[in-house]
Design a protein around this motif. Structure first.
Motif, PDB file in Angstrom:
ATOM      1  N   TYR A 188       0.845  -1.197   0.000  1.00  0.00           N
ATOM      2  CA  TYR A 188       0.000   0.000   0.000  1.00  0.00           C
ATOM      3  C   TYR A 188       0.883   1.250   0.000  1.00  0.00           C
ATOM      4  CZ  TYR A 188       0.531   0.490   5.145  1.00  0.00           C
ATOM      5  OH  TYR A 188       1.016   0.665   6.408  1.00  0.00           O
ATOM      6  N   GLY A 189       0.297   2.399   0.293  1.00  0.00           N
ATOM      7  CA  GLY A 189       0.986   3.685   0.150  1.00  0.00           C
ATOM      8  C   GLY A 189       2.325   3.768   0.847  1.00  0.00           C
ATOM      9  N   PHE A 190       2.407   3.203   2.029  1.00  0.00           N
ATOM     10  CA  PHE A 190       3.666   3.257   2.766  1.00  0.00           C
ATOM     11  C   PHE A 190       4.807   2.660   1.946  1.00  0.00           C
ATOM     12  CE2 PHE A 190       6.580   0.554   5.252  1.00  0.00           C
ATOM     13  CZ  PHE A 190       7.294   1.549   5.899  1.00  0.00           C
ATOM     14  N   ALA A 199     -14.010   5.812   7.003  1.00  0.00           N
ATOM     15  CA  ALA A 199     -12.618   5.437   7.320  1.00  0.00           C
ATOM     16  C   ALA A 199     -12.455   5.044   8.787  1.00  0.00           C
ATOM     17  CB  ALA A 199     -11.683   6.592   6.974  1.00  0.00           C
ATOM     18  N   PRO A 206     -10.602  -2.876   8.456  1.00  0.00           N
ATOM     19  CA  PRO A 206      -9.715  -3.066   9.600  1.00  0.00           C
ATOM     20  C   PRO A 206      -9.156  -1.739  10.125  1.00  0.00           C
ATOM     21  CG  PRO A 206      -8.464  -3.316   7.613  1.00  0.00           C
ATOM     22  CD  PRO A 206      -9.845  -2.922   7.192  1.00  0.00           C
ATOM     23  N   LEU A 207      -9.625  -0.624   9.563  1.00  0.00           N
ATOM     24  CA  LEU A 207      -9.017   0.653   9.932  1.00  0.00           C
ATOM     25  C   LEU A 207      -9.484   1.145  11.296  1.00  0.00           C
ATOM     26  CD1 LEU A 207      -9.358   2.392   6.449  1.00  0.00           C
ATOM     27  CD2 LEU A 207      -7.350   1.273   7.388  1.00  0.00           C
ATOM     28  N   GLN A 208     -10.662   0.697  11.715  1.00  0.00           N
ATOM     29  CA  GLN A 208     -11.237   1.206  12.959  1.00  0.00           C
ATOM     30  C   GLN A 208     -10.363   0.852  14.158  1.00  0.00           C
ATOM     31  OE1 GLN A 208     -14.936  -0.510  14.238  1.00  0.00           O
ATOM     32  NE2 GLN A 208     -15.512   1.315  15.370  1.00  0.00           N
ATOM     33  N   ILE A 238      -6.970   5.643  12.383  1.00  0.00           N
ATOM     34  CA  ILE A 238      -7.139   4.793  11.196  1.00  0.00           C
ATOM     35  C   ILE A 238      -6.097   3.675  11.142  1.00  0.00           C
ATOM     36  CG2 ILE A 238      -7.589   4.851   8.713  1.00  0.00           C
ATOM     37  CD1 ILE A 238      -8.276   7.684   8.841  1.00  0.00           C
ATOM     38  N   ASN A 239      -5.279   3.582  12.162  1.00  0.00           N
ATOM     39  CA  ASN A 239      -4.411   2.415  12.304  1.00  0.00           C
ATOM     40  C   ASN A 239      -3.347   2.259  11.214  1.00  0.00           C
ATOM     41  OD1 ASN A 239      -3.628   0.229  13.806  1.00  0.00           O
ATOM     42  ND2 ASN A 239      -5.046  -1.209  12.861  1.00  0.00           N
ATOM     43  N   LEU A 240      -2.982   3.363  10.560  1.00  0.00           N
ATOM     44  CA  LEU A 240      -1.922   3.267   9.546  1.00  0.00           C
ATOM     45  C   LEU A 240      -0.648   3.880  10.154  1.00  0.00           C
ATOM     46  CD1 LEU A 240      -3.875   4.175   6.312  1.00  0.00           C
ATOM     47  CD2 LEU A 240      -3.039   1.939   6.990  1.00  0.00           C
ATOM     48  N   PHE A 289       2.758   2.975  10.284  1.00  0.00           N
ATOM     49  CA  PHE A 289       4.017   3.159   9.547  1.00  0.00           C
ATOM     50  C   PHE A 289       3.896   4.257   8.491  1.00  0.00           C
ATOM     51  CE2 PHE A 289       5.177  -0.924  11.357  1.00  0.00           C
ATOM     52  CZ  PHE A 289       6.501  -0.688  11.671  1.00  0.00           C
ATOM     53  N   PHE A 290       2.755   4.311   7.841  1.00  0.00           N
ATOM     54  CA  PHE A 290       2.525   5.348   6.838  1.00  0.00           C
ATOM     55  C   PHE A 290       2.627   6.740   7.482  1.00  0.00           C
ATOM     56  CE2 PHE A 290      -0.508   8.175   4.642  1.00  0.00           C
ATOM     57  CZ  PHE A 290       0.059   8.194   3.390  1.00  0.00           C
TER      58      PHE A 290
END
Lengths: 149, 313
Positions: B139-141, B213, B218-220, B276-278, B280-281
């Motif tokens: 993904y983006g990361f 979002a 799985p973002l919650q 949103i649990n991202l 590393f990004f």
């Protein structure tokens, strides 16, 4: 410098592209301008856009005793990445079968004693902001199949 | 000397009572290199147990399916794994672990900075091969991290972690300034096009995007269901995101606005990390912003310290 690039450079490139297009000259220059712009706009940097995709849940149950198997993931990072696969199953129907098969192999390999599973991919149907009421969230079946070895 | 200290002091106007040169006398590119290496090491260590499932040919997505979907036969991590399997008669799991240990070793070397550009090339090749072998799981990361490593191959990223001033000779050079602007344009491009893409979707104009979002797996991560009672909150967040991303290339350039705009960008990424649990990004983007905007002073270089030698008469 960056202001000049974004304020003048990109509009200039687009205007040139538009004029060449209007003149009916599908020139090499035109494709050179359009391709990078479309690549950036539609392919490269499209995080959470244009809208937010649905959430998914993969439900694996053993057959015939119908015991639910949790999908093993050690980190939240892995769960985030799994979501990309679920989304691809929903969006690319021609490869959905192969991807679900791959997920079934993953689940079966994590539970060595299991020989048959039913695998369901469910789409999380979140109500809109204005329609939301507590505990009223539905699911819609995206894909289901049974796998055994 | 354009150092982190000069950037921080110009940014926050902290009086330089304490001589922090000694601790922060690292050029922006050295910091860029060291931070990227640490993020890479951190990522591998934290996800160690899941790496075989992400990158393995018999992992979550089998190699054959990955190759068909990615439509590529380019250099991938699975080629290296297969080579180790053949050379050392290892199982796939152990071959992946060996590959990841080698990757860790090179990230360690990148942190230390000896022959940094060559090491950056190797790190980029390893990272690119990892993405190739897990196309659907990327993904983006991964993409932005890979871009940053690619820049490290060409930029004056320093020569040693322990002798950071060694790269100061490059500070006044044309390539140094060009490099900083290259990173700035890259970062601005990411935000601008991400914002423009969002503008084409209706959910970002109504606040529905933020709602979806933060409330979906799985973002919650947090229970933000109270947004339903106060729909103006997600709408404000949503419109702020559009404003921040599309106006980033402009507002971040204006020095008077920069501190406030910078704080807004960091706030946006902190929200992404927490809600949103991202993780590393967000860490990567915050770090990238700090390196590009906080550690470099655009104008009025600091006076060079002078050394007077007392000659015996």
């Amino acid at each position: 410098m960056a202001i000049l690039f974004f304020a003048i450079g990109i509009p200039l490139l687009n205007t040139t592209s538009f004029l060449l297009d209007r003149a009916g000259k599908k020139s090499r220059l035109n494709s050179l301008i359009e391709k990078p712009f479309n690549f950036l706009l539609f392919d490269q940097y499209k995080f959470f856009s244009p809208n937010i995709s649905d959430g998914y849940i993969l439900l694996a149950t053993t057959l015939p005793d119908e015991k639910i198997l949790p999908i093993k993931a050690n980190t939240g990072e892995f769960v985030n990445r799994l979501h990309g696969v679920y989304h691809a199953i929903d969006m690319q129907r021609e490869t959905a079968g192969a991807l679900m098969h791959s997920l079934a192999v993953y689940v079966l390999s994590n539970y060595p004693g299991t020989h048959a599973i039913d695998l369901k991919l469910l789409e999380y149907k979140l109500p809109k902001l204005s329609e939301y009421e507590d505990d009223k969230i539905g699911y819609q079946l995206v894909y289901e199949n049974t796998y055994s070895y | 000397m354009k150092t982190i200290r000069s950037g921080i002091s110009s940014f926050t106007r902290i009086p330089t009572v304490i001589n922090i040169d000694r601790y922060l006398a690292i050029g922006p590119f050295s910091l860029f290199r060291m931070g990227l290496a640490l993020i890479g090491i951190w990522f591998i260590v934290q996800n160690w147990a899941d790496l075989p499932f992400i990158y393995g040919r018999d992992g979550l997505i089998t190699g054959e399916i990955n190759d068909v979907i990615a439509q590529q036969t380019t250099f991938s991590l699975q080629h290296i794994v297969a080579l180790f399997q053949r050379l050392f008669a290892l199982s796939e799991l152990n071959a992946i672990r060996l590959t990841m240990m080698i990757k860790l070793l090179f990230f360690g070397c990148l942190f230390l900075g000896h022959r940094a550009n060559v090491i950056a090339l190797i790190c980029w090749l390893l990272d690119y091969s990892s993405i190739s072998s897990s196309y659907l799981l990327s993904y983006g990361f991964d993409m932005i991290y890979d871009n940053c490593l690619l820049f490290c191959i060409f930029l004056p990223i320093g020569s040693s972690a322990f002798k950071p001033n060694q790269d100061q000779s490059a500070l006044s050079g044309l390539w140094y300034k060009t490099g900083i602007w290259l990173l700035r344009i890259h970062l601005s491009t990411i935000y601008l096009f991400s914002g423009l893409n969002k503008m084409t979707g209706h959910e970002w104009w109504t606040g529905e995007a933020i709602w979806r979002a933060v409330m979906q797996p799985p973002l919650q991560r947090l229970d933000l269901s109270f947004f339903a009672k106060y729909p103006v909150l997600p709408m404000i967040l949503s419109l702020s995101t559009l404003l921040i991303e599309t106006s980033y290339p402009l507002f971040i350039q204006i020095k008077r606005i920069r501190p406030y705009f910078f704080a807004a960008v960091i706030g946006m990424h902190l929200f992404i990390a927490v809600a949103i649990n991202l993780f590393f990004f967000s860490v990567l983007m915050i770090f990238y912003n700090i390196v590009v905007w906080l550690t470099y002073r655009d104008s009025r270089p600091l006076a060079q310290p002078t050394t007077r030698r007392i000659c015996p008469s």
